[in-house]
Write a protein that holds these residues in place. Structure first.
Motif, mmCIF file in Angstrom:
data_model
loop_
_atom_site.group_PDB
_atom_site.id
_atom_site.type_symbol
_atom_site.label_atom_id
_atom_site.label_comp_id
_atom_site.label_asym_id
_atom_site.label_seq_id
_atom_site.Cartn_x
_atom_site.Cartn_y
_atom_site.Cartn_z
ATOM 1 N N THR A 224 -72.566 44.775 -62.892
ATOM 2 C CA THR A 224 -71.187 45.028 -62.460
ATOM 3 C C THR A 224 -70.306 43.810 -62.702
ATOM 4 O OG1 THR A 224 -71.918 46.595 -60.762
ATOM 5 C CG2 THR A 224 -69.718 45.646 -60.511
ATOM 6 N N ALA A 225 -70.810 42.632 -62.329
ATOM 7 C CA ALA A 225 -70.046 41.398 -62.535
ATOM 8 C C ALA A 225 -69.800 41.157 -64.023
ATOM 9 C CB ALA A 225 -70.792 40.215 -61.919
ATOM 10 N N ALA A 226 -70.825 41.409 -64.839
ATOM 11 C CA ALA A 226 -70.686 41.220 -66.287
ATOM 12 C C ALA A 226 -69.698 42.224 -66.870
ATOM 13 C CB ALA A 226 -72.047 41.360 -66.961
ATOM 14 N N ARG A 227 -69.801 43.478 -66.441
ATOM 15 C CA ARG A 227 -68.910 44.516 -66.975
ATOM 16 C C ARG A 227 -67.442 44.193 -66.695
ATOM 17 N NH1 ARG A 227 -66.367 48.415 -64.602
ATOM 18 N NH2 ARG A 227 -67.625 48.296 -62.697
ATOM 19 N N LEU A 228 -67.155 43.737 -65.497
ATOM 20 C CA LEU A 228 -65.768 43.417 -65.146
ATOM 21 C C LEU A 228 -65.212 42.302 -66.028
ATOM 22 C CD1 LEU A 228 -65.978 43.613 -61.245
ATOM 23 C CD2 LEU A 228 -64.887 45.250 -62.797
ATOM 24 N N ASP A 229 -66.028 41.284 -66.286
ATOM 25 C CA ASP A 229 -65.574 40.187 -67.146
ATOM 26 C C ASP A 229 -65.472 40.623 -68.603
ATOM 27 O OD1 ASP A 229 -65.338 38.514 -65.024
ATOM 28 O OD2 ASP A 229 -66.638 36.937 -65.812
ATOM 29 N N ILE A 230 -66.386 41.484 -69.035
ATOM 30 C CA ILE A 230 -66.335 41.996 -70.410
ATOM 31 C C ILE A 230 -65.068 42.816 -70.610
ATOM 32 C CG2 ILE A 230 -67.417 43.604 -72.040
ATOM 33 C CD1 ILE A 230 -70.136 42.693 -70.844
ATOM 34 N N GLU A 231 -64.746 43.645 -69.632
ATOM 35 C CA GLU A 231 -63.530 44.454 -69.724
ATOM 36 C C GLU A 231 -62.286 43.571 -69.742
ATOM 37 O OE1 GLU A 231 -64.995 48.625 -67.599
ATOM 38 O OE2 GLU A 231 -63.964 47.107 -66.399
ATOM 39 N N ASP A 232 -62.317 42.501 -68.965
ATOM 40 C CA ASP A 232 -61.186 41.573 -68.953
ATOM 41 C C ASP A 232 -61.057 40.872 -70.303
ATOM 42 O OD1 ASP A 232 -59.065 40.081 -67.500
ATOM 43 O OD2 ASP A 232 -60.397 38.374 -67.851
#
Length: 269
Positions: A224-232
């Protein structure tokens, strides 16, 4: 954005109206090699030094000064024409000004470098001094990349780096250093979220258990933490799938290391 892979050489491009430079971020110099991975990392360091117009060595100002000539020799090797070398003394904001002066004097006296510059990367102090020093060492040359390019790495490289960063932030001890992050699949989908499949390779089943956590909660938190940063970073929504695999002693497997991209040479531009 994220901490670049400590195992591999990475680069960034900096341009302005007046200058253009390529920065190679290499692994730290390892004197005591424990795995084949360590030896391949040192090949990356030497490859970068051979093609560099100048070399920057980063030192923690909070630590007791120590002679680093052997470290420089390990990293730069026995080059006939040693490139100009700058010692960057980081974290000067954490120690008293008088102590900084003493450490500057010590490194200038006992280290074979051309100059020592104290900086605070956290606050940006001294960064301009480093830039000016580097620019004074660069030759006049035409640009090798378009002006809007900031790195030669593709998006999937930065996806892996973001996942790797989250591993280092979430887990402790030796587990992060035994992890290899691979982007297995990256599919752009015009009518749906982009699909990204990532695998985290570890050496032992016990490490896999730690990464996944009880009822998979740790892995879910990581993803989840990785996905949020990837999306950003990508500025769009993605579907991220993360799985953990065990490949025993992958850091000793030369074939796997080459497959993962270690031990390559930096081409001269």
């Amino acid at each position: 954005m994220s901490a670049l892979d400590p195992y591999k050489k990475s680069n960034a491009l900096i341009t302005s109206r007046f200058f253009w430079m390529i920065l190679y971020d290499t692994p730290g110099v390892i004197e005591k090699k424990m795995h084949k991975l360590d030896s391949m990392m040192m090949k990356n360091v030497r490859s970068a030094a051979i093609n560099a117009d100048c070399v920057l060595v980063l030192v923690d100002a909070c630590k007791v000064p120590q002679k680093i000539d052997e470290v420089l020799e390990e990293g730069v090797g026995d080059l006939k024409d040693k490139p100009p070398t700058l010692l960057v003394l980081n974290k000067k904001d954490l120690i008293k000004p008088g102590e900084i002066s003493k450490k500057l004097e010590w490194y200038e006296k006992f280290t074979d470098v051309d100059e020592v510059i104290p900086v605070s990367a956290k606050y940006g102090h001294g960064v301009e001094d480093i830039k000016e020093w580097v620019l004074s060492k660069l030759p006049v040359a035409p640009p090798y990349y378009p002006k809007d390019i900031v790195s030669e790495h593709p998006e999937r490289f930065f996806v892996a780096e973001i996942v790797r960063e989250k591993i280092f932030m979430q887990y402790r001890d030796e587990v992060p250093y035994a992890c290899q992050v691979n982007v297995v699949s990256y599919k752009t989908r015009p009518t749906a979220k982009d699909f990204i499949q990532v695998e985290i390779v570890v050496e032992k089943n016990t490490q896999k258990i730690i990464i996944i956590g009880k009822d998979g909660k740790a892995l879910k938190l990581l993803a989840t933490a990785a996905r949020l940063d990837i999306e950003d970073f990508l500025q769009k929504k993605v579907y991220l799938e993360v799985e953990v695999k065990v490949k025993e002693n992958w850091r000793q497997d030369e074939g796997l290391l080459k497959y993962y991209g270690y031990g390559g040479k930096i081409r001269a531009l």
